[in-house]
Design an enzyme around this catalytic site. Structure first.
Site, PDB file in Angstrom:
ATOM      1  N   THR A 132      50.856  39.417  29.932  1.00  0.00           N
ATOM      2  CA  THR A 132      50.654  40.372  31.019  1.00  0.00           C
ATOM      3  C   THR A 132      51.967  40.751  31.695  1.00  0.00           C
ATOM      4  O   THR A 132      52.930  39.970  31.683  1.00  0.00           O
ATOM      5  CB  THR A 132      49.711  39.741  32.061  1.00  0.00           C
ATOM      6  OG1 THR A 132      49.686  40.541  33.224  1.00  0.00           O
ATOM      7  CG2 THR A 132      50.169  38.341  32.465  1.00  0.00           C
ATOM      8  N   ASP A 133      51.960  41.909  32.356  1.00  0.00           N
ATOM      9  CA  ASP A 133      53.143  42.307  33.143  1.00  0.00           C
ATOM     10  C   ASP A 133      53.274  41.486  34.431  1.00  0.00           C
ATOM     11  O   ASP A 133      54.315  41.498  35.075  1.00  0.00           O
ATOM     12  CB  ASP A 133      53.086  43.811  33.479  1.00  0.00           C
ATOM     13  CG  ASP A 133      51.870  44.234  34.290  1.00  0.00           C
ATOM     14  OD1 ASP A 133      51.007  43.379  34.594  1.00  0.00           O
ATOM     15  OD2 ASP A 133      51.776  45.440  34.625  1.00  0.00           O
ATOM     16  N   GLU A 134      52.194  40.768  34.812  1.00  0.00           N
ATOM     17  CA  GLU A 134      52.238  40.037  36.086  1.00  0.00           C
ATOM     18  C   GLU A 134      53.253  38.902  36.077  1.00  0.00           C
ATOM     19  O   GLU A 134      53.623  38.391  37.139  1.00  0.00           O
ATOM     20  CB  GLU A 134      50.845  39.503  36.433  1.00  0.00           C
ATOM     21  CG  GLU A 134      49.833  40.613  36.595  1.00  0.00           C
ATOM     22  CD  GLU A 134      48.609  40.222  37.410  1.00  0.00           C
ATOM     23  OE1 GLU A 134      48.603  39.147  38.025  1.00  0.00           O
ATOM     24  OE2 GLU A 134      47.663  41.025  37.420  1.00  0.00           O
ATOM     25  N   TYR A 158      47.298  32.613  38.407  1.00  0.00           N
ATOM     26  CA  TYR A 158      47.067  33.258  37.105  1.00  0.00           C
ATOM     27  C   TYR A 158      48.389  33.617  36.436  1.00  0.00           C
ATOM     28  O   TYR A 158      48.644  33.234  35.285  1.00  0.00           O
ATOM     29  CB  TYR A 158      46.201  34.518  37.276  1.00  0.00           C
ATOM     30  CG  TYR A 158      46.264  35.438  36.070  1.00  0.00           C
ATOM     31  CD1 TYR A 158      45.682  35.076  34.866  1.00  0.00           C
ATOM     32  CD2 TYR A 158      46.935  36.672  36.134  1.00  0.00           C
ATOM     33  CE1 TYR A 158      45.755  35.907  33.752  1.00  0.00           C
ATOM     34  CE2 TYR A 158      47.007  37.509  35.025  1.00  0.00           C
ATOM     35  CZ  TYR A 158      46.418  37.123  33.837  1.00  0.00           C
ATOM     36  OH  TYR A 158      46.510  37.936  32.731  1.00  0.00           O
ATOM     37  N   LYS A 162      50.155  32.234  32.957  1.00  0.00           N
ATOM     38  CA  LYS A 162      50.504  33.090  31.820  1.00  0.00           C
ATOM     39  C   LYS A 162      52.003  33.007  31.530  1.00  0.00           C
ATOM     40  O   LYS A 162      52.419  32.991  30.370  1.00  0.00           O
ATOM     41  CB  LYS A 162      50.105  34.548  32.096  1.00  0.00           C
ATOM     42  CG  LYS A 162      48.611  34.812  32.105  1.00  0.00           C
ATOM     43  CD  LYS A 162      47.913  34.560  30.766  1.00  0.00           C
ATOM     44  CE  LYS A 162      48.301  35.572  29.711  1.00  0.00           C
ATOM     45  NZ  LYS A 162      47.483  35.376  28.466  1.00  0.00           N
TER      46      LYS A 162
HETATM   47  P1  NAD Z   1      38.635  38.248  29.686  1.00  0.00           P
HETATM   48  O1  NAD Z   1      38.573  37.282  30.818  1.00  0.00           O
HETATM   49  O2  NAD Z   1      37.755  39.442  29.700  1.00  0.00           O
HETATM   50  O3  NAD Z   1      38.340  37.468  28.309  1.00  0.00           O
HETATM   51  C1  NAD Z   1      38.874  36.221  28.017  1.00  0.00           C
HETATM   52  C2  NAD Z   1      38.099  35.630  26.841  1.00  0.00           C
HETATM   53  O4  NAD Z   1      38.692  34.362  26.513  1.00  0.00           O
HETATM   54  C3  NAD Z   1      36.630  35.376  27.150  1.00  0.00           C
HETATM   55  O5  NAD Z   1      35.826  35.829  26.100  1.00  0.00           O
HETATM   56  C4  NAD Z   1      36.546  33.859  27.283  1.00  0.00           C
HETATM   57  O6  NAD Z   1      35.282  33.329  26.913  1.00  0.00           O
HETATM   58  C5  NAD Z   1      37.657  33.401  26.351  1.00  0.00           C
HETATM   59  N1  NAD Z   1      38.204  32.081  26.694  1.00  0.00           N
HETATM   60  C6  NAD Z   1      38.546  31.623  27.920  1.00  0.00           C
HETATM   61  N2  NAD Z   1      39.004  30.350  27.830  1.00  0.00           N
HETATM   62  C7  NAD Z   1      38.960  30.027  26.509  1.00  0.00           C
HETATM   63  C8  NAD Z   1      39.319  28.873  25.776  1.00  0.00           C
HETATM   64  N3  NAD Z   1      39.802  27.777  26.389  1.00  0.00           N
HETATM   65  N4  NAD Z   1      39.156  28.871  24.435  1.00  0.00           N
HETATM   66  C9  NAD Z   1      38.640  29.956  23.791  1.00  0.00           C
HETATM   67  N5  NAD Z   1      38.270  31.081  24.451  1.00  0.00           N
HETATM   68  C10 NAD Z   1      38.436  31.110  25.785  1.00  0.00           C
HETATM   69  O7  NAD Z   1      40.162  38.647  29.570  1.00  0.00           O
HETATM   70  P2  NAD Z   1      40.804  40.026  29.061  1.00  0.00           P
HETATM   71  O8  NAD Z   1      40.934  40.938  30.216  1.00  0.00           O
HETATM   72  O9  NAD Z   1      40.125  40.454  27.834  1.00  0.00           O
HETATM   73  O10 NAD Z   1      42.283  39.514  28.711  1.00  0.00           O
HETATM   74  C11 NAD Z   1      42.593  39.059  27.379  1.00  0.00           C
HETATM   75  C12 NAD Z   1      44.054  38.636  27.353  1.00  0.00           C
HETATM   76  O11 NAD Z   1      44.874  39.736  27.719  1.00  0.00           O
HETATM   77  C13 NAD Z   1      44.384  37.524  28.357  1.00  0.00           C
HETATM   78  O12 NAD Z   1      45.310  36.669  27.749  1.00  0.00           O
HETATM   79  C14 NAD Z   1      45.023  38.263  29.526  1.00  0.00           C
HETATM   80  O13 NAD Z   1      45.933  37.419  30.197  1.00  0.00           O
HETATM   81  C15 NAD Z   1      45.718  39.396  28.814  1.00  0.00           C
HETATM   82  N6  NAD Z   1      45.913  40.639  29.594  1.00  0.00           N
HETATM   83  C16 NAD Z   1      44.874  41.222  30.255  1.00  0.00           C
HETATM   84  C17 NAD Z   1      45.066  42.430  30.915  1.00  0.00           C
HETATM   85  C18 NAD Z   1      43.942  43.141  31.631  1.00  0.00           C
HETATM   86  O14 NAD Z   1      44.204  44.132  32.319  1.00  0.00           O
HETATM   87  N7  NAD Z   1      42.696  42.698  31.501  1.00  0.00           N
HETATM   88  C19 NAD Z   1      46.337  43.030  30.909  1.00  0.00           C
HETATM   89  C20 NAD Z   1      47.383  42.386  30.228  1.00  0.00           C
HETATM   90  C21 NAD Z   1      47.148  41.204  29.562  1.00  0.00           C
HETATM   91  O1  DAU Z   2      48.576  43.662  35.303  1.00  0.00           O
HETATM   92  C1  DAU Z   2      47.810  43.080  34.293  1.00  0.00           C
HETATM   93  C2  DAU Z   2      46.711  42.256  34.912  1.00  0.00           C
HETATM   94  O2  DAU Z   2      45.751  43.168  35.435  1.00  0.00           O
HETATM   95  C3  DAU Z   2      46.055  41.294  33.929  1.00  0.00           C
HETATM   96  O3  DAU Z   2      47.007  40.361  33.500  1.00  0.00           O
HETATM   97  C4  DAU Z   2      44.863  40.581  34.581  1.00  0.00           C
HETATM   98  O4  DAU Z   2      44.213  39.751  33.636  1.00  0.00           O
HETATM   99  C5  DAU Z   2      43.903  41.635  35.080  1.00  0.00           C
HETATM  100  O5  DAU Z   2      42.802  41.034  35.737  1.00  0.00           O
HETATM  101  C6  DAU Z   2      44.613  42.598  36.035  1.00  0.00           C
HETATM  102  O6  DAU Z   2      44.987  41.925  37.271  1.00  0.00           O
HETATM  103  P1  DAU Z   2      44.848  42.656  38.684  1.00  0.00           P
HETATM  104  O7  DAU Z   2      44.805  41.639  39.748  1.00  0.00           O
HETATM  105  O8  DAU Z   2      45.847  43.748  38.807  1.00  0.00           O
HETATM  106  O9  DAU Z   2      43.396  43.352  38.448  1.00  0.00           O
HETATM  107  P2  DAU Z   2      42.134  43.524  39.400  1.00  0.00           P
HETATM  108  O10 DAU Z   2      41.214  44.477  38.710  1.00  0.00           O
HETATM  109  O11 DAU Z   2      41.582  42.216  39.841  1.00  0.00           O
HETATM  110  O12 DAU Z   2      42.746  44.261  40.660  1.00  0.00           O
HETATM  111  C7  DAU Z   2      43.439  45.497  40.527  1.00  0.00           C
HETATM  112  C8  DAU Z   2      43.956  45.882  41.897  1.00  0.00           C
HETATM  113  O13 DAU Z   2      42.828  46.230  42.728  1.00  0.00           O
HETATM  114  C9  DAU Z   2      44.664  44.755  42.627  1.00  0.00           C
HETATM  115  O14 DAU Z   2      45.726  45.301  43.392  1.00  0.00           O
HETATM  116  C10 DAU Z   2      43.597  44.182  43.550  1.00  0.00           C
HETATM  117  C11 DAU Z   2      42.750  45.389  43.878  1.00  0.00           C
HETATM  118  N1  DAU Z   2      41.308  45.124  44.098  1.00  0.00           N
HETATM  119  C12 DAU Z   2      40.630  44.408  43.157  1.00  0.00           C
HETATM  120  C13 DAU Z   2      39.277  44.157  43.323  1.00  0.00           C
HETATM  121  C14 DAU Z   2      38.521  43.342  42.295  1.00  0.00           C
HETATM  122  C15 DAU Z   2      40.671  45.653  45.203  1.00  0.00           C
HETATM  123  O15 DAU Z   2      41.299  46.328  46.056  1.00  0.00           O
HETATM  124  N2  DAU Z   2      39.339  45.412  45.368  1.00  0.00           N
HETATM  125  C16 DAU Z   2      38.615  44.657  44.482  1.00  0.00           C
HETATM  126  O16 DAU Z   2      37.408  44.452  44.692  1.00  0.00           O
END
Ligand code: NAD
Ligand code: DAU
Length: 353
Positions: A132-134, A158, A162
């Site tokens: 992730t970019d975080e 989180y 990561k």
């Molecule tokens: P998600 O939470 O939707 O899915 C995670 C999946 O991993 C789930 O299906 C869960 O059951 C599985 N999991 C959790 N713990 C596990 C374990 N110990 N062993 C096997 N499986 C396990 O997450 P996502 O949003 O699909 O993110 C996927 C990946 O991409 C993560 O590594 C996250 O850090 C990264 N990522 C997410 C975003 C985003 O915006 N969602 C952006 C950048 C990177």
């Molecule tokens: O940047 C990549 C990341 O983006 C991933 O690594 C994470 O797995 C993914 O969950 C996401 O993290 P964020 O914290 O940015 O996503 P989230 O959707 O939780 O929140 C997006 C923005 O919106 C953040 O600034 C918090 C705000 N927010 C979120 C929720 C759920 C609100 O204002 N209200 C809300 O109810």
């Protein structure tokens, strides 16, 4: 054969669906099925022999060793993680367990498997770690976007977990020569996104007549990428990325949160107007800010564009419209997530088989 971990989650499942729509190469999908894992998302693959689903933990070394030995994958793609920042604030332990310890154990299993491969397969093998970019921390309004050269400054449990996993992956390359690739992507959105995250939560709450909770002043900036574009970037990095390198993935779509919420409301006003004829914007409610809330993320994806020729297919306008339409067309998926019924899919579709 490739081994995907976390392939029942939002991005992993989109990846598996896209992969099998484009390739004949089978996928072993290892997922623990935490609350975020949803086999209903993969329902269209229930009778597809190219998709082998295994419920299990990336930290279960005996299981992972067995899967590697049995299926002999040419690549492992690690999507598995705890992914929700708010949950990490309230309960960080699962994040350390899966993102740090789980990644460590996975790396060790993969190292053992890779080390014993015949020369040709050993050279071709890849471990791709999805991150992730975080990990780069927070930007001020005037900072340039994150490049791969930015130092790691994770701020939430989180992002710290990561960052730790990224460092382990890097070290396993540097010390043991494991052929790794890491991608650091910005915020994804699109189909099958669990409605705890901003965009799906706003759509689902708006439709249910509930408040739309915006944290703090709503001026935090995130950089949005349609999930299918993230998947295409991962495929490209797997295909042609340079070993040991990290690649930032993003679509140059920085938006303040409040603008995102306004856009979702405007689309819903158009596609599914409220019965009283008023705007969904009236449901917006400013609430207490997230502790330690990062102010701004922005990804500079030029390395990926320049070196590997990757480009996103969607603009934000096209991607957000598709996403809102998907949620409107897939009310049953949302209902089953909200009621918890999605958990029955394991029994119905897989255990019975
Ligand atoms: P998600 O939470 O939707 O899915 C995670 C999946 O991993 C789930 O299906 C869960 O059951 C599985 N999991 C959790 N713990 C596990 C374990 N110990 N062993 C096997 N499986 C396990 O997450 P996502 O949003 O699909 O993110 C996927 C990946 O991409 C993560 O590594 C996250 O850090 C990264 N990522 C997410 C975003 C985003 O915006 N969602 C952006 C950048 C990177
Ligand atoms: O940047 C990549 C990341 O983006 C991933 O690594 C994470 O797995 C993914 O969950 C996401 O993290 P964020 O914290 O940015 O996503 P989230 O959707 O939780 O929140 C997006 C923005 O919106 C953040 O600034 C918090 C705000 N927010 C979120 C929720 C759920 C609100 O204002 N209200 C809300 O109810």
């Amino acid at each position: 054969m490739i081994l995907v971990t976390g392939g029942a989650g939002f991005i992993g499942a989109n990846f598996v669906l896209d992969w099998l729509a484009q390739s004949d190469e089978p996928v072993v999908n290892l997922d623990k099925l935490t609350y975020a894992g949803n086999l209903e998302t993969l329902a269209s693959l229930a009778n597809n022999p190219k998709h082998v689903f295994v419920q299990g933990d990336i930290g279960d070394s005996a299981l992972v060793d067995r899967l590697l030995a049995e299926h002999q994958p040419r690549a492992v793609l690690n999507f598995a993680a705890e992914s929700h920042v708010d949950r990490s604030i309230h309960g960080p332990e699962d994040f350390v367990q899966t993102n740090v310890l789980g990644t460590f154990r996975l790396l060790e299993s993969v190292r053992g498997y890779w080390g014993a491969l015949p020369a040709e397969q050993k050279t071709a093998f890849r471990l791709l770690h999805v991150s992730t970019d975080e990990v780069y921390g927070s930007l001020s309004a005037s900072d340039p976007a994150f490049t791969e050269e930015n130092k790691y400054e994770p701020n939430s449990p989180y992002s710290a977990s990561k960052a730790a996993s990224d460092h382990l992956v890097r070290a396993w390359h540097h010390t043991y020569g494991l052929p790794v690739l890491t991608t650091n992507c910005s915020n994804n959105y699109g189909p099958f996104h669990f409605p705890e995250k901003l965009i799906p939560l706003m759509i689902v709450n708006a439709m249910a007549g509930k408040p739309l909770p915006v944290y703090g002043d709503g001026m935090q900036v995130r950089d949005w990428l349609y999930v299918k574009d993230h998947c295409s970037a991962i495929r490209r990095v797997l295909e042609a990325g340079r070993l040991g390198e990290t690649y930032n993935v993003g679509g140059w779509n920085e938006k303040p949160n409040i603008e995102i919420v306004h856009t979702v409301c405007a689309l819903l006003d158009q596609l599914r107007p409220r019965a009283d004829g008023r705007s969904y914007k009236e449901q917006i409610s400013f609430v207490t800010d997230r502790p330690g809330h990062d102010r701004r993320y922005a990804i500079d994806a030029r390395k990926l564009e320049r070196e590997l020729g990757w480009k996103p297919a969607e603009t934000f306008d096209s991607g957000i419209r598709k996403t809102v339409e998907w949620y409107l067309d897939n009310a049953a998926w949302v209902r089953n997530v909200q009621s918890g019924a999605y958990r029955d899919w394991v029994k119905k579709q897989y255990e019975a088989a």
